[in-house]
Design an enzyme around this catalytic site. Structure first.
Site, short mmCIF file in Angstrom:
data_model
loop_
_atom_site.label_atom_id
_atom_site.label_comp_id
_atom_site.label_asym_id
_atom_site.label_seq_id
_atom_site.Cartn_x
_atom_site.Cartn_y
_atom_site.Cartn_z
N CYS A 111 0.69 -1.22 0.05
CA CYS A 111 0.01 -0.01 0.04
C CYS A 111 0.86 1.25 -0.03
CB CYS A 111 -0.83 0.10 1.19
SG CYS A 111 -1.72 -1.52 1.34
N HIS A 247 -3.56 6.48 2.59
CA HIS A 247 -3.96 5.30 2.18
C HIS A 247 -5.18 4.95 2.68
CE1 HIS A 247 -4.34 1.10 1.14
NE2 HIS A 247 -4.10 0.63 2.27
N ASN A 277 -10.25 -0.40 -0.04
CA ASN A 277 -8.81 -0.41 0.06
C ASN A 277 -8.13 -1.27 -1.18
OD1 ASN A 277 -6.19 -1.08 0.79
ND2 ASN A 277 -6.46 -1.93 2.69
O1 UT7 Z 1 -3.81 -1.90 3.30
C1 UT7 Z 1 -3.26 -2.57 4.62
C2 UT7 Z 1 -3.60 -1.99 5.60
N1 UT7 Z 1 -4.83 -2.47 6.23
C3 UT7 Z 1 -5.24 -2.10 7.38
O2 UT7 Z 1 -4.86 -0.85 7.87
C4 UT7 Z 1 -6.38 -2.65 8.25
C5 UT7 Z 1 -6.09 -2.34 9.66
N2 UT7 Z 1 -7.22 -3.14 10.51
C6 UT7 Z 1 -8.52 -2.90 10.46
O3 UT7 Z 1 -9.17 -2.07 9.66
C7 UT7 Z 1 -9.52 -3.45 11.45
O4 UT7 Z 1 -8.61 -4.37 12.40
C8 UT7 Z 1 -10.45 -4.66 10.57
C9 UT7 Z 1 -11.51 -3.62 10.03
C10 UT7 Z 1 -9.75 -5.34 9.69
C11 UT7 Z 1 -11.13 -5.58 11.62
O5 UT7 Z 1 -11.83 -4.52 12.67
P1 UT7 Z 1 -11.59 -4.75 14.11
O6 UT7 Z 1 -12.54 -3.87 14.75
O7 UT7 Z 1 -10.26 -4.89 14.31
O8 UT7 Z 1 -12.52 -6.24 14.25
P2 UT7 Z 1 -11.98 -7.70 14.70
O9 UT7 Z 1 -10.76 -8.47 13.58
O10 UT7 Z 1 -11.50 -7.58 16.30
O11 UT7 Z 1 -13.39 -8.70 14.51
C12 UT7 Z 1 -14.54 -8.31 15.46
C13 UT7 Z 1 -15.45 -9.38 15.23
C14 UT7 Z 1 -14.98 -10.79 15.28
O12 UT7 Z 1 -16.24 -11.61 15.89
P3 UT7 Z 1 -15.94 -12.03 17.38
O13 UT7 Z 1 -14.82 -13.00 17.21
O14 UT7 Z 1 -15.84 -10.89 18.31
O15 UT7 Z 1 -17.25 -12.77 17.70
C15 UT7 Z 1 -14.84 -11.16 13.89
O16 UT7 Z 1 -15.34 -12.70 13.77
O17 UT7 Z 1 -15.95 -9.09 14.02
C16 UT7 Z 1 -16.13 -10.31 13.23
N3 UT7 Z 1 -15.95 -10.19 11.82
C17 UT7 Z 1 -16.95 -9.80 11.01
N4 UT7 Z 1 -18.37 -9.80 11.27
C18 UT7 Z 1 -19.32 -9.27 10.22
C19 UT7 Z 1 -14.72 -9.97 10.96
N5 UT7 Z 1 -15.11 -9.66 9.75
C20 UT7 Z 1 -16.35 -9.56 9.69
C21 UT7 Z 1 -17.48 -9.14 8.87
N6 UT7 Z 1 -18.57 -9.05 8.83
N7 UT7 Z 1 -16.89 -9.04 7.51
#
Ligand code: UT7
Length: 320
Positions: A111, A247, A277
């Protein structure tokens, strides 16, 4: 630093997929995607390829800059999702736009790829090796996703952005880059696995894997720090900057960066809502939107910042 962006272009696939449409394919909700990321829809390639979008974006940038193909002496393409292992994406673009006087090669800085390309162009200009560069970020990330993994596939989109950069005394005022391969496991996608007659149990093709929270923590710490370093290098105060073009990974990251820099969120244009993204293409596509919307005047100070897999990051302070 002798490099100025003099024209921009971008291209997106025709197919636009909303969060609601994704609900039909994946165990996700519009509410989850919107609230966690800000993303509402993304463009997904069907007929398009990384090269076809890159060439469209490159031609648009050349037209916007009023630069002919023969004038271009350097082509750098940032991508993690080229169509071919070889030839390079940059060589494919060169062949298509007929820039026969250019040298062309790819950069894999994920990125941060567009900004790494900008930095290399600036070094070529300084050393006298080039005068007019075409820098492209282009991705077809949809083919790199496991569409059963809702934690990654909903985040990314496809598209390409490009800029023409010319040797000029007043362009880039400060640029910083960094890499941390020690934390590379946070965001990965393997290339083809070793597979030949001598391998007993060949492994299957791999897809993108991300430790989202680790990348998030990295971004909210490193991006404001790298922008601050670039501003110091440039001798520019954050208050003098018209736009910070970051980004486009997550609206919460952009809000956190704005807060840390003490700058109003209005100075941080976004298009992640419509594009998701797009890795190396995110920054040049956003730059093209801002440029074409007539919001930039000659002499404006802007900041570009990229971060992602590698880990890699870069920030640049520019005079438009
Ligand atoms: O380009 C490279 C740079 N990339 C980035 O900058 C990404 C940086 N990270 C992020 O933007 C965030 O960490 C994410 C958007 C990827 C994830 O958000 P989060 O608040 O960190 O969520 P999480 O991974 O902690 O997931 C929370 C919950 C989980 O459920 P449980 O275990 O709490 O029951 C996941 O299973 O959300 C669930 N989950 C979803 N639910 C519905 C994960 N993906 C989804 C989804 N739909 N698509």
């Amino acid at each position: 630093m002798p490099a100025r962006i003099v024209g921009t272009g971008s291209a997106l696939p025709a197919l636009c997929i909303s969060n609601q449409k994704l609900e039909e394919y994946i165990d996700t909700t519009d509410e989850w995607i919107r609230s966690r990321t800000g993303i509402e829809e993304r463009h997904i390639a069907v007929e398009e390829t990384t090269a076809s979008m890159a060439v469209s974006a490159a031609k648009a940038a050349m037209e916007n800059a009023g630069v002919k193909a023969q004038e271009i002496d350097l082509i750098i393409a940032g991508s993690v999702s080229g169509d071919m292992c070889f030839p390079s994406l940059a060589c494919q673009i060169q062949g298509a736009v007929l820039a026969e006087n250019a040298i062309a090669f790819d950069v894999n800085a994920a990125c941060a790829g567009f900004l790494f390309g900008l930095s290399i162009a600036e070094a070529y200009f300084t050393s006298g090796m080039a005068k007019t560069a075409l820098i492209i970020g282009a991705e077809t990330l949809s083919k790199m996703m496991d569409w059963n993994d809702r934690s990654t596939c909903v985040l990314f989109g496809d598209g390409a952005g490009a800029a023409i950069v010319k040797k000029d005394e007043k362009g880039i005022m400060g640029l910083v880059q960094g890499s941390d391969g020690g934390r590379g496991d946070a965001l990965t996608c393997q290339n083809r696995p070793v597979n030949n007659p001598f391998v007993k149990n060949p492994t299957d093709l791999d897809y993108t894997k991300m430790d989202g929270q680790a990348v998030y923590r990295f971004a909210v710490k490193t991006v404001p720090a790298s922008i601050t370093q670039a501003l110091e290098k440039a001798g520019v105060d954050a208050g003098e900057v018209k736009y910070f073009l970051l980004h486009q990974a997550n609206i919460r990251i952009i809000e956190a960066v704005a807060k840390k820099l003490g700058q109003p969120i209005e100075k941080f244009p976004t298009n992640l809502q419509k594009c998701g993204n797009i890795s190396a293409a995110s920054v040049p596509i956003l730059l093209d939107y801002v440029n074409k919307s007539g919001k930039l005047q000659k002499g404006d100070r802007i900041v570009l910042a990229g971060f992602g897999a590698g880990l890699t990051w870069a920030a640049a302070v520019l005079t438009w």
